[in-house]
Write a protein that holds these residues in place. Structure first.
Motif, PDB file in Angstrom:
ATOM      1  N   SER A 148       0.670  -1.163  -0.038  1.00 60.78           N
ATOM      2  CA  SER A 148       0.149  -0.058   0.066  1.00 60.78           C
ATOM      3  C   SER A 148       0.845   1.240  -0.001  1.00 60.78           C
ATOM      4  O   SER A 148       1.640   1.398   0.859  1.00 60.78           O
ATOM      5  CB  SER A 148      -0.977   0.027   1.303  1.00 60.78           C
ATOM      6  OG  SER A 148      -1.433   1.343   1.489  1.00 60.78           O
ATOM      7  N   ARG A 149       0.421   2.189  -0.785  1.00 60.08           N
ATOM      8  CA  ARG A 149       1.043   3.415  -1.127  1.00 60.08           C
ATOM      9  C   ARG A 149       1.109   4.200   0.256  1.00 60.08           C
ATOM     10  O   ARG A 149       2.085   4.720   0.700  1.00 60.08           O
ATOM     11  CB  ARG A 149       0.549   4.002  -2.307  1.00 60.08           C
ATOM     12  CG  ARG A 149       1.341   5.546  -2.354  1.00 60.08           C
ATOM     13  CD  ARG A 149       0.916   6.139  -3.698  1.00 60.08           C
ATOM     14  NE  ARG A 149       1.292   7.221  -3.835  1.00 60.08           N
ATOM     15  CZ  ARG A 149       0.846   8.707  -3.339  1.00 60.08           C
ATOM     16  NH1 ARG A 149      -0.334   8.471  -2.597  1.00 60.08           N
ATOM     17  NH2 ARG A 149       1.239   9.823  -3.744  1.00 60.08           N
ATOM     18  N   LYS A 150      -0.219   4.299   1.133  1.00 58.06           N
ATOM     19  CA  LYS A 150      -0.547   5.157   1.999  1.00 58.06           C
ATOM     20  C   LYS A 150       0.128   4.687   3.452  1.00 58.06           C
ATOM     21  O   LYS A 150       0.865   5.365   3.968  1.00 58.06           O
ATOM     22  CB  LYS A 150      -1.908   4.988   2.241  1.00 58.06           C
ATOM     23  CG  LYS A 150      -2.790   5.950   1.472  1.00 58.06           C
ATOM     24  CD  LYS A 150      -4.340   5.837   1.698  1.00 58.06           C
ATOM     25  CE  LYS A 150      -5.086   7.064   1.079  1.00 58.06           C
ATOM     26  NZ  LYS A 150      -6.595   6.727   1.509  1.00 58.06           N
ATOM     27  N   GLN A 151       0.400   3.388   3.307  1.00 58.54           N
ATOM     28  CA  GLN A 151       1.162   2.471   4.470  1.00 58.54           C
ATOM     29  C   GLN A 151       2.775   2.916   4.433  1.00 58.54           C
ATOM     30  O   GLN A 151       3.418   2.971   5.398  1.00 58.54           O
ATOM     31  CB  GLN A 151       1.067   1.189   4.442  1.00 58.54           C
ATOM     32  CG  GLN A 151       1.227   0.561   5.790  1.00 58.54           C
ATOM     33  CD  GLN A 151       0.758  -0.851   6.046  1.00 58.54           C
ATOM     34  OE1 GLN A 151       0.642  -1.397   5.042  1.00 58.54           O
ATOM     35  NE2 GLN A 151       0.510  -1.202   7.286  1.00 58.54           N
ATOM     36  N   ALA A 152       3.016   2.970   3.163  1.00 56.79           N
ATOM     37  CA  ALA A 152       4.428   3.457   2.816  1.00 56.79           C
ATOM     38  C   ALA A 152       4.922   4.897   3.466  1.00 56.79           C
ATOM     39  O   ALA A 152       5.943   4.913   3.878  1.00 56.79           O
ATOM     40  CB  ALA A 152       5.064   3.273   1.311  1.00 56.79           C
ATOM     41  N   ILE A 153       3.682   5.693   3.057  1.00 47.96           N
ATOM     42  CA  ILE A 153       3.974   7.079   3.646  1.00 47.96           C
ATOM     43  C   ILE A 153       4.143   6.997   4.958  1.00 47.96           C
ATOM     44  O   ILE A 153       4.915   7.782   5.594  1.00 47.96           O
ATOM     45  CB  ILE A 153       2.883   7.861   2.991  1.00 47.96           C
ATOM     46  CG1 ILE A 153       3.261   8.001   1.443  1.00 47.96           C
ATOM     47  CG2 ILE A 153       3.179   9.244   3.600  1.00 47.96           C
ATOM     48  CD1 ILE A 153       2.006   8.592   0.590  1.00 47.96           C
ATOM     49  N   ALA A 154       3.177   6.243   5.577  1.00 50.40           N
ATOM     50  CA  ALA A 154       3.097   6.349   7.278  1.00 50.40           C
ATOM     51  C   ALA A 154       4.095   5.996   7.800  1.00 50.40           C
ATOM     52  O   ALA A 154       4.644   6.296   8.507  1.00 50.40           O
ATOM     53  CB  ALA A 154       1.756   5.480   7.450  1.00 50.40           C
ATOM     54  N   ILE A 155       4.976   4.824   7.182  1.00 50.21           N
ATOM     55  CA  ILE A 155       6.013   4.276   7.730  1.00 50.21           C
ATOM     56  C   ILE A 155       7.266   5.153   7.537  1.00 50.21           C
ATOM     57  O   ILE A 155       7.939   5.331   8.425  1.00 50.21           O
ATOM     58  CB  ILE A 155       6.637   2.968   7.111  1.00 50.21           C
ATOM     59  CG1 ILE A 155       5.415   1.654   7.627  1.00 50.21           C
ATOM     60  CG2 ILE A 155       7.939   2.341   7.248  1.00 50.21           C
ATOM     61  CD1 ILE A 155       5.578   0.346   6.453  1.00 50.21           C
ATOM     62  N   GLY A 156       7.422   5.764   6.460  1.00 51.29           N
ATOM     63  CA  GLY A 156       8.338   7.096   6.326  1.00 51.29           C
ATOM     64  C   GLY A 156       8.399   8.025   7.322  1.00 51.29           C
ATOM     65  O   GLY A 156       9.366   8.254   7.985  1.00 51.29           O
ATOM     66  N   LEU A 157       7.166   8.378   7.546  1.00 46.04           N
ATOM     67  CA  LEU A 157       6.871   9.591   8.591  1.00 46.04           C
ATOM     68  C   LEU A 157       7.185   9.171   9.845  1.00 46.04           C
ATOM     69  O   LEU A 157       7.852   9.853  10.849  1.00 46.04           O
ATOM     70  CB  LEU A 157       5.554  10.051   8.491  1.00 46.04           C
ATOM     71  CG  LEU A 157       4.775  10.637   7.067  1.00 46.04           C
ATOM     72  CD1 LEU A 157       3.569  11.207   6.990  1.00 46.04           C
ATOM     73  CD2 LEU A 157       5.695  12.161   7.212  1.00 46.04           C
ATOM     74  N   SER A 158       6.683   7.936  10.019  1.00 45.85           N
ATOM     75  CA  SER A 158       7.100   7.389  11.532  1.00 45.85           C
ATOM     76  C   SER A 158       8.532   7.322  11.781  1.00 45.85           C
ATOM     77  O   SER A 158       9.158   7.562  12.606  1.00 45.85           O
ATOM     78  CB  SER A 158       6.406   6.059  11.764  1.00 45.85           C
ATOM     79  OG  SER A 158       6.981   5.211  12.833  1.00 45.85           O
TER      80      SER A 158
END
Length: 85
Positions: free
Chosen positions: A58-68
Motif C-alpha cells: 500500500s502506498r499510504k502505508q509506505a508514507i506512514a512508515i516513512g513519516l514514523s
C-alpha cells in the motif's frame, strides 16, 4: 450520486502578501518518506517490528512508515493524529 464540494477548504487560511508560510515537514523528513516509497517499489519495505508482518504494498502505508521513521530520528514532522473512539 457524487455531490460537488465547495471551492474553499476549511483548513486553508488566507495569508497576507509577503508573509512566508512555515513548512510542515522538513526536507530530510520528505527524503525519509521518499526512501520508504522506493523500498516499497523494490519490495523490501516490511510491516511491523523485525519485518515479520509481511511486505508493504500500500502506498499510504509506505508514507506512514516513512513519516514514523522520520519522527523517530527527530525530524520536523507533525505528531500523529489521535485515533477516534
Amino acid at each position: 450520486m457524487h455531490l460537488a464540494r465547495s471551492c474553499g477548504s476549511r483548513r486553508s487560511k488566507r495569508r497576507e502578501k509577503g508573509e512566508a508560510s512555515m513548512a510542515r515537514y522538513s526536507r530530510s523528513a520528505s527524503r525519509e518518506v521518499k526512501g520508504a516509497m522506493e523500498r516499497r517499489k523494490k519490495g523490501t519495505l516490511k510491516r511491523g517490528k523485525a519485518g515479520r508482518g509481511g511486505r508493504v504494498t500500500s502506498r499510504k502505508q509506505a508514507i506512514a512508515i516513512g513519516l514514523s521513521e522520520a519522527r523517530k530520528k527527530g525530524k520536523k514532522v507533525p505528531s500523529r493524529r489521535s485515533r477516534s473512539k
